[in-house]
Design a protein around this motif. Structure first.
Motif, short mmCIF file in Angstrom:
data_model
loop_
_atom_site.label_atom_id
_atom_site.label_comp_id
_atom_site.label_asym_id
_atom_site.label_seq_id
_atom_site.Cartn_x
_atom_site.Cartn_y
_atom_site.Cartn_z
N VAL A 47 0.82 -1.22 0.00
CA VAL A 47 0.00 0.00 0.00
C VAL A 47 0.85 1.26 0.00
O VAL A 47 0.31 2.38 0.08
N THR A 48 2.18 1.12 -0.07
CA THR A 48 3.05 2.28 -0.16
C THR A 48 3.80 2.36 -1.48
O THR A 48 3.78 3.38 -2.16
N LEU A 49 4.43 1.26 -1.88
CA LEU A 49 5.21 1.28 -3.12
C LEU A 49 4.34 1.06 -4.36
O LEU A 49 4.56 1.68 -5.40
N GLN A 50 3.37 0.15 -4.27
CA GLN A 50 2.55 -0.15 -5.44
C GLN A 50 1.83 1.07 -6.00
O GLN A 50 1.89 1.31 -7.22
N PRO A 51 1.15 1.89 -5.19
CA PRO A 51 0.49 3.07 -5.76
C PRO A 51 1.47 4.07 -6.35
O PRO A 51 1.16 4.74 -7.35
N TYR A 73 -3.24 15.18 -16.07
CA TYR A 73 -3.54 13.76 -15.89
C TYR A 73 -3.34 13.34 -14.44
O TYR A 73 -4.08 12.51 -13.91
N LEU A 74 -2.33 13.91 -13.78
CA LEU A 74 -2.09 13.61 -12.37
C LEU A 74 -3.29 14.04 -11.53
O LEU A 74 -3.70 13.32 -10.60
N GLN A 75 -3.88 15.18 -11.85
CA GLN A 75 -5.07 15.65 -11.13
C GLN A 75 -6.24 14.69 -11.33
O GLN A 75 -7.05 14.49 -10.42
N LEU A 76 -6.33 14.10 -12.51
CA LEU A 76 -7.40 13.15 -12.80
C LEU A 76 -7.14 11.79 -12.17
O LEU A 76 -8.05 11.13 -11.65
N LEU A 77 -5.87 11.38 -12.16
CA LEU A 77 -5.52 10.00 -11.79
C LEU A 77 -5.42 9.78 -10.29
O LEU A 77 -5.91 8.76 -9.78
N LEU A 78 -4.81 10.69 -9.56
CA LEU A 78 -4.45 10.40 -8.18
C LEU A 78 -5.64 10.09 -7.27
O LEU A 78 -5.58 9.14 -6.48
N PRO A 79 -6.76 10.83 -7.33
CA PRO A 79 -7.90 10.43 -6.48
C PRO A 79 -8.41 9.02 -6.78
O PRO A 79 -8.83 8.31 -5.86
N ALA A 80 -8.33 8.61 -8.04
CA ALA A 80 -8.77 7.26 -8.40
C ALA A 80 -7.78 6.21 -7.90
O ALA A 80 -8.18 5.14 -7.42
N ILE A 81 -6.49 6.49 -8.00
CA ILE A 81 -5.47 5.58 -7.49
C ILE A 81 -5.63 5.41 -5.98
O ILE A 81 -5.41 4.32 -5.43
N MET A 82 -6.02 6.48 -5.30
CA MET A 82 -6.24 6.40 -3.86
C MET A 82 -7.32 5.37 -3.53
O MET A 82 -7.18 4.57 -2.59
N MET A 204 -10.71 5.31 -14.19
CA MET A 204 -9.46 5.65 -13.52
C MET A 204 -8.39 6.11 -14.50
O MET A 204 -7.73 7.13 -14.29
N ILE A 205 -8.21 5.36 -15.58
CA ILE A 205 -7.12 5.65 -16.51
C ILE A 205 -7.55 6.60 -17.61
O ILE A 205 -6.78 7.46 -18.05
N ALA A 206 -8.79 6.46 -18.08
CA ALA A 206 -9.29 7.29 -19.17
C ALA A 206 -10.75 7.64 -18.91
O ALA A 206 -11.47 6.87 -18.27
#
Length: 270
Positions: A47-51, A73-82, A204-206
């Protein structure tokens, strides 16, 4: 002649738990689980390295093609990765429980004057630290990469709590799997088979509008999509009320269905 009366033998492990005792025992065992995790920090690598790896790969491989810039893209992606990361943390709960039962850890709890479900509930509650560590480490790394919350501190905190709540709800499904299969490897294998369609079959990705019709249909009914949209809305702006309502509804449904089944399976096995 003296008559000797034998005193009744009291078996502590057979005492019925007093009111609220289950809560107290569960919290005590949650503390045990927390201490065990903190003494073995390598358990938190997933839960630390994988994300972090996912964020770096997706941002620099797909950022320019999807959003035109890596920052957007970082603004779009990070909340979903969380959301994805906390859900993977929930899968680890089922794996760890299966491992402990296989080692006979839960057999030792039978002799203690605690509720039968206390070890199970305590382990699930203790693993909440995994979600917190995942969220904090991801936000710190994302901030270093340039991610910025555009709504405010309280909405961002609500997004984090919402992701943790949903992951906690889904974790009961993995607890059930952990009670039903024999090995921790099987739990992990089934978990990945379930998690990849749930987390990657989203926006998440697109954006969903860019996906083929058949895939878009799945994305629109996928409960994880609602959680990711809610997190985005709370952190960077966008629709909030609808996605949050759907997230809360799905969370309640997962707990209502899988928590009783998991407890029943645990009592049969342990």
């Amino acid at each position: 002649m003296t008559t000797v009366t034998a005193s009744p033998v009291v078996v502590r492990g057979a005492e019925a738990p007093r009111p609220f005792a289950l809560v107290r025992h569960s919290l005590a065992l949650a503390r045990r689980s927390l201490i065990k995790t903190m003494r073995s920090p390598e358990q938190l690598l997933d839960v630390t390295l994988q994300p972090v790896i996912f964020v770096v790969l997706f941002v620099y491989l797909l950022g320019g093609a999807v959003s035109g810039s890596t920052h957007e893209y970082l603004q779009l992606l990070l909340p979903a990765i969380m959301v994805q990361t906390t859900m993977f943390g929930g899968m680890a709960t089922g794996v760890n429980l299966n491992t402990d039962i296989g080692k006979g850890v839960f057999d030792r709890f039978r002799s203690l004057p605690i509720g039968r479900s206390a070890p199970l509930v305590g382990s699930v509650l203790g693993d909440l630290i995994r979600y917190v560590v995942a969220v904090v480490s991801l936000l710190v790394f994302g901030t270093l990469m340039g991610f910025r919350v555009e709504t405010g501190v309280l909405p961002a905190l609500a997004a984090c709590l919402l992701a943790i709540l949903f992951a906690f709800s889904v974790s009961w499904a993995f607890v059930l799997v952990g009670m039903l299969v024999r090995t921790s490897g099987a739990v992990q294998g089934i978990g990945f088979l379930v998690m990849f369609p749930l987390t990657f079959g989203t926006s998440m990705i697109a954006p969903a509008e860019t996906l083929p019709g058949w895939l878009r249909s799945w994305v629109e009914i996928n409960p994880v999509t609602h959680v990711m949209n809610a997190s985005r809305g709370l952190m960077v702006g966008g629709p909030v009320a609808g996605p949050v309502a759907w997230t809360l509804a799905w969370s309640a449904l997962f707990v209502a269905v899988f928590a009783p089944l998991a407890v029943h399976a645990y009592r049969r096995r342990a």
